[in-house]
Structure formats: C-alpha cells, structure tokens
Motif scaffolding. Structure first.
Motif, PDB file in Angstrom:
ATOM      1  N   SER A  36       5.364   9.132   6.854  1.00 50.99           N
ATOM      2  CA  SER A  36       5.677   8.066   5.771  1.00 50.99           C
ATOM      3  C   SER A  36       4.732   9.037   4.975  1.00 50.99           C
ATOM      4  O   SER A  36       3.605   9.484   5.310  1.00 50.99           O
ATOM      5  CB  SER A  36       5.188   6.892   5.765  1.00 50.99           C
ATOM      6  OG  SER A  36       5.307   6.424   4.388  1.00 50.99           O
ATOM      7  N   ARG A  41       2.881   2.408   3.177  1.00 59.18           N
ATOM      8  CA  ARG A  41       3.471   2.340   4.441  1.00 59.18           C
ATOM      9  C   ARG A  41       2.657   2.749   5.610  1.00 59.18           C
ATOM     10  O   ARG A  41       2.643   2.396   6.669  1.00 59.18           O
ATOM     11  CB  ARG A  41       4.921   3.092   4.215  1.00 59.18           C
ATOM     12  CG  ARG A  41       5.608   2.383   3.385  1.00 59.18           C
ATOM     13  CD  ARG A  41       7.372   3.128   3.860  1.00 59.18           C
ATOM     14  NE  ARG A  41       8.034   2.354   2.920  1.00 59.18           N
ATOM     15  CZ  ARG A  41       8.793   3.050   1.868  1.00 59.18           C
ATOM     16  NH1 ARG A  41       8.725   4.409   1.880  1.00 59.18           N
ATOM     17  NH2 ARG A  41       9.462   2.529   1.046  1.00 59.18           N
ATOM     18  N   GLN A  44       0.389   0.081   6.607  1.00 55.98           N
ATOM     19  CA  GLN A  44       1.343  -1.050   7.322  1.00 55.98           C
ATOM     20  C   GLN A  44       1.433  -0.215   8.916  1.00 55.98           C
ATOM     21  O   GLN A  44       1.411  -0.920   9.882  1.00 55.98           O
ATOM     22  CB  GLN A  44       2.618  -1.056   6.578  1.00 55.98           C
ATOM     23  CG  GLN A  44       2.608  -1.910   5.680  1.00 55.98           C
ATOM     24  CD  GLN A  44       4.001  -2.033   4.716  1.00 55.98           C
ATOM     25  OE1 GLN A  44       4.965  -1.477   5.103  1.00 55.98           O
ATOM     26  NE2 GLN A  44       4.038  -3.011   3.988  1.00 55.98           N
ATOM     27  N   ASN A  45       1.707   1.241   8.837  1.00 56.67           N
ATOM     28  CA  ASN A  45       1.810   1.544  10.390  1.00 56.67           C
ATOM     29  C   ASN A  45       0.696   1.291  11.092  1.00 56.67           C
ATOM     30  O   ASN A  45       0.590   1.166  12.390  1.00 56.67           O
ATOM     31  CB  ASN A  45       2.063   3.018  10.369  1.00 56.67           C
ATOM     32  CG  ASN A  45       3.540   3.187   9.656  1.00 56.67           C
ATOM     33  OD1 ASN A  45       4.284   2.420   9.678  1.00 56.67           O
ATOM     34  ND2 ASN A  45       3.627   4.359   8.934  1.00 56.67           N
TER      35      ASN A  45
END
Length: 88
Positions: A36, A41, A44-45
């Motif tokens: 990403s 994101r 979030q990962n």
C-alpha cells in the motif's frame, strides 16, 4: 475470500476485512507482504497483533473462495508434475 464475510468477522474485533485476512494468514504461520502507498492502510496492516481469531473464525475463513480462478493448490501432484515437466 468474500469481503462481506470477512467484514462481518472483522466487525466482532473492530477490524477491517483486510486486517482479518492478514491475521488469518499470520495465525496459520504464512508470511504476507501487503502493499500500500497509503499511510492509513499501512498502519492498519500492522495493527493485526492485538486480536486473535477464534477457531470457528479460522475454520470459516478457510472455507471461503476455494475454487476461484487463479487459486493454485501447490500440493496438487498434477501441478507439481506440470512444474517439473515445464521448468525442470
């Protein structure tokens, strides 16, 4: 995997469908390298280590999307034979 089903599982943990998929892989000992360019994101990962999927969730996810085009069973003897015959 069906994102709606992953989202429903994620709702139980206040996580996204992508986080659930990454956690599922991690709990199975599979290394995932998500890509990403969005900072949100990426964060979030990394935020997949503060919850654990139940055995029921793990089993449900394992049954998703088994026969979509592009799915390869690397343990399939026919696939192994194909690799040997074509790539030595």
């Amino acid at each position: 995997m069906k994102s709606e089903e992953l989202a429903a599982i994620g709702a139980k943990y206040n996580k996204t469908a992508a986080q659930v998929a990454l956690r599922w892989l991690t709990q199975r000992g599979i290394v995932a390298i998500p890509k990403s360019s969005h900072k949100e994101r990426m964060a979030q990962n990394f935020a997949i280590f503060d919850f654990t999927l139940t055995d029921e969730d793990m089993a449900k996810i394992a049954t998703m999307n088994l026969h979509d085009t592009g799915t390869i069973n690397f343990g399939d003897p026919q696939f192994v034979k194909y690799l040997i015959e074509n790539y030595g």
